[in-house]
Scaffold this active site. Structure first.
Site, PDB file in Angstrom:
ATOM      1  N   PRO A 129     -14.871   2.984 -15.132  1.00 22.73           N
ATOM      2  CA  PRO A 129     -15.546   4.148 -14.550  1.00 22.73           C
ATOM      3  C   PRO A 129     -16.075   3.867 -13.136  1.00 22.73           C
ATOM      4  O   PRO A 129     -16.542   2.769 -12.834  1.00 22.73           O
ATOM      5  CB  PRO A 129     -16.701   4.405 -15.516  1.00 22.73           C
ATOM      6  CG  PRO A 129     -16.174   3.916 -16.822  1.00 22.73           C
ATOM      7  CD  PRO A 129     -15.367   2.687 -16.469  1.00 22.73           C
ATOM      8  N   CYS A 130     -15.974   4.896 -12.303  1.00 20.09           N
ATOM      9  CA  CYS A 130     -16.286   4.717 -10.889  1.00 20.09           C
ATOM     10  C   CYS A 130     -17.410   5.617 -10.377  1.00 20.09           C
ATOM     11  O   CYS A 130     -17.709   5.611  -9.188  1.00 20.09           O
ATOM     12  CB  CYS A 130     -15.039   4.981 -10.058  1.00 20.09           C
ATOM     13  SG  CYS A 130     -14.383   6.655 -10.267  1.00 20.09           S
ATOM     14  N   GLN A 131     -18.036   6.388 -11.251  1.00 13.99           N
ATOM     15  CA  GLN A 131     -19.009   7.370 -10.789  1.00 13.99           C
ATOM     16  C   GLN A 131     -20.120   6.763  -9.937  1.00 13.99           C
ATOM     17  O   GLN A 131     -20.570   7.370  -8.969  1.00 13.99           O
ATOM     18  CB  GLN A 131     -19.620   8.134 -11.969  1.00 13.99           C
ATOM     19  CG  GLN A 131     -18.632   9.008 -12.696  1.00 13.99           C
ATOM     20  CD  GLN A 131     -17.915   8.296 -13.832  1.00 13.99           C
ATOM     21  OE1 GLN A 131     -17.813   7.068 -13.862  1.00 13.99           O
ATOM     22  NE2 GLN A 131     -17.392   9.053 -14.776  1.00 13.99           N
ATOM     23  N   PHE A 166     -19.917   4.338  -7.913  1.00 17.11           N
ATOM     24  CA  PHE A 166     -19.405   3.843  -6.636  1.00 17.11           C
ATOM     25  C   PHE A 166     -18.773   4.933  -5.786  1.00 17.11           C
ATOM     26  O   PHE A 166     -18.513   4.734  -4.608  1.00 17.11           O
ATOM     27  CB  PHE A 166     -18.346   2.760  -6.863  1.00 17.11           C
ATOM     28  CG  PHE A 166     -18.805   1.618  -7.711  1.00 17.11           C
ATOM     29  CD1 PHE A 166     -19.816   0.780  -7.269  1.00 17.11           C
ATOM     30  CD2 PHE A 166     -18.232   1.372  -8.944  1.00 17.11           C
ATOM     31  CE1 PHE A 166     -20.239  -0.289  -8.036  1.00 17.11           C
ATOM     32  CE2 PHE A 166     -18.646   0.312  -9.717  1.00 17.11           C
ATOM     33  CZ  PHE A 166     -19.657  -0.526  -9.266  1.00 17.11           C
ATOM     34  N   SER A 167     -18.484   6.076  -6.401  1.00 13.67           N
ATOM     35  CA  SER A 167     -17.737   7.123  -5.723  1.00 13.67           C
ATOM     36  C   SER A 167     -18.525   7.723  -4.557  1.00 13.67           C
ATOM     37  O   SER A 167     -19.714   8.022  -4.673  1.00 13.67           O
ATOM     38  CB  SER A 167     -17.378   8.226  -6.720  1.00 13.67           C
ATOM     39  OG  SER A 167     -16.739   9.286  -6.043  1.00 13.67           O
TER      40      SER A 167
END
Length: 152
Positions: A84-86, A88-89
């Protein structure tokens, strides 16, 4: 090449697989995904309908490496995935304390235990640039400690 002259097909495990976009690309490159794991049941339903490998709904923080190995039918050549990248996005909140930012540790644990020849970890550009690169540095250090040369 095998003893019969056939090229060996590389086998891959897709972690945080979602509906299987990464597995689809790997398939087009001649790599066989044998299994995919994600906690989203709807995504795994799509993964399975696309016949990308055996999809399993599971929490990667809780599943054991032995369970993953059994799902794959043994070891794999490559472990791929997009944790999951939320956190870092650039379009998200960019919250360093977002608990999802630590999910890559499950990826590292499974790579450590299954010992593939290579791994592919996909994420957003913010993983490298945000928080003074601390997340990138931590990930690289963990894989380097396992003997991998990390290139991003």
């Amino acid at each position: 090449m095998s003893s019969r002259g056939k090229k060996k097909v590389l086998k891959c495990l897709d972690l945080f697989c979602g509906a299987g976009g990464l597995s689809c690309g790997l398939h087009l490159a001649g790599i066989q995904t044998v299994a995919g794991i994600d906690f989203d049941a709807a995504a795994i339903e799509t993964f399975n309908r696309n016949k990308l490998g055996k999809g399993l709904v599971a929490d990667l923080e809780k599943i054991t490496s032995d369970e993953v190995r059994a799902l794959c039918g043994g070891n794999v050549d490559i472990i791929a995935g997009g944790p999951p990248c939320q956190g870092f996005s650039l379009s998200g909140f960019r919250d360093e304390s977002d608990k999802r930012n630590r999910l890559y540790k499950s990826f590292v644990r499974i790579v450590r235990d299954l010992k593939p020849r290579a791994f592919l970890l996909e994420n957003v550009p913010g993983l490298v640039s945000l928080f003074n690169g601390r997340a990138k540095d931590a990930i690289e250090a963990e894989f380097a400690a396992l003997g991998f040369k990390v290139v991003h």
